[in-house]
Motif scaffolding. Structure first.
Motif, PDB file in Angstrom:
ATOM      1  N   PHE A 202       0.860  -1.182   0.000  1.00  0.00           N
ATOM      2  CA  PHE A 202       0.000   0.000   0.000  1.00  0.00           C
ATOM      3  C   PHE A 202       0.891   1.226   0.000  1.00  0.00           C
ATOM      4  CE2 PHE A 202      -2.903   3.242   1.518  1.00  0.00           C
ATOM      5  CZ  PHE A 202      -4.061   2.932   0.809  1.00  0.00           C
ATOM      6  N   THR A 203       0.478   2.222  -0.769  1.00  0.00           N
ATOM      7  CA  THR A 203       1.264   3.432  -0.951  1.00  0.00           C
ATOM      8  C   THR A 203       0.508   4.619  -0.378  1.00  0.00           C
ATOM      9  OG1 THR A 203       2.231   2.525  -2.965  1.00  0.00           O
ATOM     10  CG2 THR A 203       2.426   4.885  -2.647  1.00  0.00           C
ATOM     11  N   SER A 204       1.229   5.445   0.392  1.00  0.00           N
ATOM     12  CA  SER A 204       0.621   6.609   1.024  1.00  0.00           C
ATOM     13  C   SER A 204       1.709   7.640   1.300  1.00  0.00           C
ATOM     14  CB  SER A 204      -0.075   6.203   2.328  1.00  0.00           C
ATOM     15  OG  SER A 204      -0.520   7.346   3.035  1.00  0.00           O
ATOM     16  N   PRO A 205       1.344   8.908   1.351  1.00  0.00           N
ATOM     17  CA  PRO A 205       2.335   9.926   1.750  1.00  0.00           C
ATOM     18  C   PRO A 205       2.796   9.752   3.189  1.00  0.00           C
ATOM     19  CG  PRO A 205       0.496  10.940   0.583  1.00  0.00           C
ATOM     20  CD  PRO A 205       0.099   9.529   0.880  1.00  0.00           C
ATOM     21  N   ASP A 206       2.013   9.081   4.007  1.00  0.00           N
ATOM     22  CA  ASP A 206       2.360   8.838   5.400  1.00  0.00           C
ATOM     23  C   ASP A 206       2.896   7.410   5.520  1.00  0.00           C
ATOM     24  OD1 ASP A 206       2.560   8.484   8.107  1.00  0.00           O
ATOM     25  OD2 ASP A 206       0.569   9.265   8.579  1.00  0.00           O
ATOM     26  N   PRO A 207       4.176   7.209   5.875  1.00  0.00           N
ATOM     27  CA  PRO A 207       4.726   5.846   5.924  1.00  0.00           C
ATOM     28  C   PRO A 207       4.041   4.962   6.957  1.00  0.00           C
ATOM     29  CG  PRO A 207       6.268   7.452   6.833  1.00  0.00           C
ATOM     30  CD  PRO A 207       5.176   8.233   6.196  1.00  0.00           C
ATOM     31  N   GLN A 208       3.693   5.526   8.116  1.00  0.00           N
ATOM     32  CA  GLN A 208       3.023   4.719   9.139  1.00  0.00           C
ATOM     33  C   GLN A 208       1.640   4.283   8.667  1.00  0.00           C
ATOM     34  OE1 GLN A 208       2.799   6.616  12.931  1.00  0.00           O
ATOM     35  NE2 GLN A 208       1.857   4.851  13.965  1.00  0.00           N
ATOM     36  N   LYS A 209       0.940   5.190   7.996  1.00  0.00           N
ATOM     37  CA  LYS A 209      -0.387   4.855   7.486  1.00  0.00           C
ATOM     38  C   LYS A 209      -0.287   3.765   6.413  1.00  0.00           C
ATOM     39  CE  LYS A 209      -3.061   8.309   6.948  1.00  0.00           C
ATOM     40  NZ  LYS A 209      -3.656   9.541   6.390  1.00  0.00           N
ATOM     41  N   ALA A 210       0.748   3.827   5.602  1.00  0.00           N
ATOM     42  CA  ALA A 210       0.940   2.801   4.570  1.00  0.00           C
ATOM     43  C   ALA A 210       1.094   1.426   5.203  1.00  0.00           C
ATOM     44  CB  ALA A 210       2.155   3.149   3.706  1.00  0.00           C
ATOM     45  N   ALA A 211       1.922   1.332   6.270  1.00  0.00           N
ATOM     46  CA  ALA A 211       2.107   0.049   6.940  1.00  0.00           C
ATOM     47  C   ALA A 211       0.816  -0.418   7.599  1.00  0.00           C
ATOM     48  CB  ALA A 211       3.228   0.164   7.969  1.00  0.00           C
ATOM     49  N   THR A 212       0.099   0.503   8.243  1.00  0.00           N
ATOM     50  CA  THR A 212      -1.152   0.142   8.930  1.00  0.00           C
ATOM     51  C   THR A 212      -2.180  -0.415   7.954  1.00  0.00           C
ATOM     52  OG1 THR A 212      -0.755   1.855  10.594  1.00  0.00           O
ATOM     53  CG2 THR A 212      -3.013   1.018  10.375  1.00  0.00           C
ATOM     54  N   ILE A 213      -2.347   0.248   6.825  1.00  0.00           N
ATOM     55  CA  ILE A 213      -3.364  -0.181   5.865  1.00  0.00           C
ATOM     56  C   ILE A 213      -2.949  -1.492   5.202  1.00  0.00           C
ATOM     57  CG2 ILE A 213      -4.538   0.441   3.726  1.00  0.00           C
ATOM     58  CD1 ILE A 213      -4.398   3.335   4.591  1.00  0.00           C
ATOM     59  N   ALA A 214      -1.648  -1.670   4.904  1.00  0.00           N
ATOM     60  CA  ALA A 214      -1.195  -2.934   4.319  1.00  0.00           C
ATOM     61  C   ALA A 214      -1.472  -4.092   5.270  1.00  0.00           C
ATOM     62  CB  ALA A 214       0.291  -2.855   3.975  1.00  0.00           C
ATOM     63  N   ASN A 215      -1.170  -3.909   6.559  1.00  0.00           N
ATOM     64  CA  ASN A 215      -1.460  -4.953   7.547  1.00  0.00           C
ATOM     65  C   ASN A 215      -2.962  -5.181   7.683  1.00  0.00           C
ATOM     66  OD1 ASN A 215       1.243  -5.513   8.200  1.00  0.00           O
ATOM     67  ND2 ASN A 215       1.330  -3.786   9.610  1.00  0.00           N
ATOM     68  N   ALA A 216      -3.735  -4.104   7.592  1.00  0.00           N
ATOM     69  CA  ALA A 216      -5.191  -4.247   7.701  1.00  0.00           C
ATOM     70  C   ALA A 216      -5.735  -5.098   6.552  1.00  0.00           C
ATOM     71  CB  ALA A 216      -5.853  -2.867   7.706  1.00  0.00           C
ATOM     72  N   PHE A 217      -5.210  -4.897   5.369  1.00  0.00           N
ATOM     73  CA  PHE A 217      -5.655  -5.720   4.237  1.00  0.00           C
ATOM     74  C   PHE A 217      -5.317  -7.187   4.478  1.00  0.00           C
ATOM     75  CE2 PHE A 217      -6.364  -1.968   1.616  1.00  0.00           C
ATOM     76  CZ  PHE A 217      -7.367  -2.391   0.774  1.00  0.00           C
ATOM     77  N   ALA A 218      -4.103  -7.464   4.964  1.00  0.00           N
ATOM     78  CA  ALA A 218      -3.711  -8.852   5.212  1.00  0.00           C
ATOM     79  C   ALA A 218      -4.577  -9.480   6.297  1.00  0.00           C
ATOM     80  CB  ALA A 218      -2.240  -8.910   5.595  1.00  0.00           C
ATOM     81  N   GLN A 219      -4.810  -8.752   7.394  1.00  0.00           N
ATOM     82  CA  GLN A 219      -5.606  -9.298   8.498  1.00  0.00           C
ATOM     83  C   GLN A 219      -7.061  -9.494   8.089  1.00  0.00           C
ATOM     84  OE1 GLN A 219      -4.865  -6.377  11.499  1.00  0.00           O
ATOM     85  NE2 GLN A 219      -2.838  -7.184  12.037  1.00  0.00           N
ATOM     86  N   ASN A 220      -7.632  -8.525   7.392  1.00  0.00           N
ATOM     87  CA  ASN A 220      -9.026  -8.661   6.975  1.00  0.00           C
ATOM     88  C   ASN A 220      -9.190  -9.752   5.926  1.00  0.00           C
ATOM     89  OD1 ASN A 220     -11.076  -6.393   8.009  1.00  0.00           O
ATOM     90  ND2 ASN A 220      -9.015  -5.534   7.947  1.00  0.00           N
ATOM     91  N   TYR A 221      -8.147 -10.003   5.143  1.00  0.00           N
ATOM     92  CA  TYR A 221      -8.201 -11.126   4.196  1.00  0.00           C
ATOM     93  C   TYR A 221      -8.317 -12.449   4.945  1.00  0.00           C
ATOM     94  CZ  TYR A 221      -6.322 -14.684   1.050  1.00  0.00           C
ATOM     95  OH  TYR A 221      -6.121 -15.823   0.329  1.00  0.00           O
TER      96      TYR A 221
END
Length: 759
Positions: A202-221
């Protein structure tokens, strides 16, 4: 050599007298090699260099500016693996089986990770609708105006709560969809080689937000997989429970139908057999016993009768021997017989005691015979009874067998009912077992994938990649420049070189007349070409005119060329200027030359020679003037001119008249060269009449300007008129540009020999 024309002017080539393609064709003399000549490609690139550089520089600057102004973006990646190892807690089959670890399955799971449903779960879980990065309606007014003016004006609110409060249901749905689309646009799912591992980036201007959303996709999957299994198990249990209730009723109903049918058709059974079958078995046993008893009784009766028929008194009858009464009577007789014997020896036969004893003995014998008679009669009665019992037993057995046959017929339906009942019981039992299994599985489901590595906060920006962007920008710039060059060449429909003339038109290239401004000194560039020819007789322009004149004179081998018609496709191509220059060049060479102005609509010859005649061509043809009075002498070159007056236009067809034929005959007898300056072929039909009367036609086309299609149509008209076209000459050729144009063309080497001429 004859000339053949393609209607489109693309494949025209000269055709020899034998009907085979001549040496000027594309496929002859290395034509195919010329089409891929690297020198020609280099020449093309040279003449389009400015266009190439302009497009390349523009594209590169755009990419460079976009790269430098781009917002840094950070990409975080989590790794998810499809696990083909499953834990078997209970030895039962799962409702929703695990995923097979094949390529198609992994690719399918990649698409599931990209799915809109999963993105909606992540947006809802992280409340990304309230994040201005994904919801343009919540961005500050300035930023909102940049990323979507119309949408920003629609959602110009100050706070998230206020914004959502004022949104209608439809607008809120559209806003959620836009947020989901934005999130999906930042998401990238990729399979790592041919493994079972999938990268969730996941790509975002905020690096922490990018990591959070990428993990959220994996967990919700993973959560979505578990929920799918939970839901499948719950639905299976609910369906099994409902189905069991239905089957339970079906089992009861089918079993009741079996019993009701058995009772209705007297198909009651015990110990595995029906009552009728048991009854028949009993009857068979009893019938055998009765028949044996009957046979025994009949045998005894038959024996007794046989003994008595042989004269026996019945004493030896078996039944009599066993009779107690007979035995007692025989004992009494023996006793009486002994007494008779004693009395006989003692008293004699007439003694009263003797007689009494004999009578007693006779009475006993009579009793014995009576008893034997009763025994035989009893035997007969017993035989009769046995026969009746046998007949009765046979009747009962026959009745039972009839009942059994009816029962067997009814048993077909009973078997069907029993099979239905058994099938219902089997299905019910199977579903009951499966229900118990799925009930025991509830809560034991596991995901088919697991997170191999969670996304960490990226330490550096992933975009823009300045070196890569500059490299791509350079590639795009070069590609755009080359595309522009190719497009410009495709749109260039004119003739540029002699090779173009011969390849595309199938006619000889008889000359290239340069543009005076491209070869003259700066002081002479405004001089008219006809005057420049006289002022600079050793210039490249004068040499080109002489070369053209030479090509015309030798255009018809074995014949004298005296009448030359000069024409072109369209107006403004330098036709009259070239005709005047040809006349002056021929006059300077010592020939008696006359140029006849045959363009009734323009009268351009008058302008070039600077004359305004009172008598001209039409007056001579009309008989109102003599040829000598109408001819004008060019004192500078020695050529003669037969001009047109200012009232020269006439609607009459003067060029096909006998007067015109006579005039041409007179001119041919008095001049070495007669040049007919005609109108453009496509514009005026008179040109075709004059072209047919001339010995040869010089067809002029403006360098890189006249469309090929128009040239081809003009040449077809001349061909139909029966004109002999000497060839095609390029006029107004820019020699500076031509030197960069066609490899192999004379103009290509102009830079090497231009010093040979004097300015």
């Amino acid at each position: 050599m004859n000339q053949a024309f393609d209607p489109h002017g693309l494949n025209a080539q000269p055709i020899g007298d034998d009907g085979n393609p001549g040496p000027g064709g594309l496929w002859s003399g290395g034509g195919l090699a010329k089409a891929f000549d690297p020198h020609a490609l280099i020449a093309t690139f040279r003449r389009r260099l400015k266009l190439f550089l302009a497009l390349a520089l523009l594209i590169f600057v755009v990419v460079l500016v976009s790269t430098l102004q781009a917002t840094p973006l950070y990409t975080a990646t989590a790794s998810v693996m499809i696990d083909n190892r499953t834990e078997q807690v209970v030895d039962t089959q799962a409702v929703l089986s695990g995923l097979p670890a094949d390529t198609a399955t992994v690719d399918t799971e990649v698409e599931i990770l990209r799915s809109r449903q999963l993105a909606e779960r992540v947006v809802e879980a992280l409340k990304l609708e309230e994040d201005p990065e994904f919801n343009a309606a919540l961005a500050p007014p300035g930023i909102r105006a940049q990323i979507g003016g119309a949408i920003g004006n629609l959602f110009n609110m100050s706070a998230p709560e206020t914004t959502r409060a004022r949104l209608s249901e439809l607008e809120a749905q559209k806003q959620r969809e836009r947020v989901v689309d934005t999130v999906r646009g930042r998401l990238q799912i990729s399979r790592v080689g041919l493994t079972y591992v999938m990268g969730v980036s996941f790509t975002s201007p905020d690096p922490q937000k990018a990591a959070t959303i990428a993990n959220a996709f994996a967990q919700n999957y993973l959560l979505e997989q578990l929920e799918a299994k939970f839901e499948a198990t719950r639905q299976a249990n609910a369906w099994l429970n409902t189905r069991l209730e239905d089957l339970r009723g079906e089992v009861i109903q089918s079993e009741a139908a079996v019993e009701q049918y058995r009772n209705a058709n007297n198909l009651l059974s015990a110990s595995g057999a029906t009552l009728t079958e048991q009854e028949i078995s009993t009857y068979n046993t009893q019938l055998a016993s009765v028949r044996a008893q009957q046979a025994e009784d009949e045998a005894r009766l038959s024996t007794a009768r046989a003994q008595m028929s042989r004269g026996s008194t019945g004493d030896d009858v078996g039944e009599a021997l066993g009779s107690t009464v007979v035995q007692q009577l025989r004992a009494q007789r023996a006793e009486v017989s002994g007494r008779v014997a004693d009395l006989s020896s003692r008293y004699g036969p007439r003694h009263p005691d003797m007689l009494r004893a004999e009578r007693e003995l006779a009475d006993i014998d009579s009793q014995i015979q009576a008893e034997i008679g009763r025994i035989v009669s009893n035997l007969e009665a017993r035989v009769q009874v046995a026969r009746q019992r046998t007949a009765s037993m046979q009747g009962s057995l026959a009745g039972a067998r009839g009942t059994l046959a009816a029962n067997n017929n009814a048993g077909v339906r009973l078997n069907e009912l029993e099979r239905n009942a058994e099938a219902s019981r089997t299905l019910y039992q199977g579903l009951l077992d499966r229900f118990k299994q799925t009930t025991s599985q509830e809560g034991l489901e596991e995901s088919d994938a697991r997170i191999v590595s969670r996304a960490i906060i990226p330490g550096g920006a992933s975009s823009p990649n300045v070196p890569l962007n500059l490299m791509l920008g350079l590639v795009l710039a070069v590609g755009a420049g080359l595309a522009g060059v190719v497009l410009a060449e495709m749109l260039d429909a004119g003739m540029a070189t002699g090779e173009d003339v011969e390849t595309k038109l199938g006619l000889p290239h008889i000359g290239s007349i340069p543009l005076v401004s491209s070869i003259a000194d700066p002081n002479d560039r405004r001089t008219a070409p006809a005057d420049y020819l006289l002022q600079k007789p050793l210039s490249a322009f004068a040499e080109a005119i002489r070369a053209l004149r030479t090509s015309i004179l030798f255009s018809r081998v074995g014949q004298t060329v005296r009448f030359v018609a000069v024409t072109s496709t369209l107006p403004g191509e330098g036709k009259t200027t070239t005709a005047v220059c040809l006349a002056r060049s021929a006059a300077q060479a010592g020939q008696r030359v006359v140029i006849v102005d045959c363009d009734l609509r323009r009268r351009a010859v008058n302008r070039l020679f600077g004359i305004e005649p009172q008598q001209g061509l039409l007056e001579v043809l009309g008989g109102s003037s003599t040829l000598e009075a109408a001819l004008h002498h060019d004192t500078e070159s020695g050529a003669y001119v037969l001009p047109l007056t200012h009232t020269a236009f006439t609607p009459k067809d003067v060029f096909s008249s006998r007067a015109m034929d006579g005039l041409l005959e007179t001119l041919g007898a008095n001049f070495d060269l007669v040049i007919l300056d005609t109108a453009p072929v496509l514009a005026v039909a008179d040109t075709r009449i004059l072209a047919a009367k001339a010995d040869t036609v010089v067809f002029l086309t403006r360098w890189r300007a006249t469309p090929q299609k128009a040239i081809t149509n003009s040449l077809k008209l001349l061909e139909k008129a029966g004109a002999h076209v000497a060839g095609v000459a390029l006029v107004q050729v820019d020699m500076k540009s031509q030197s960069r144009y066609g490899y192999g063309d004379a103009g290509y080497y102009y830079g090497a020999y231009k010093q040979y001429y004097t300015a």
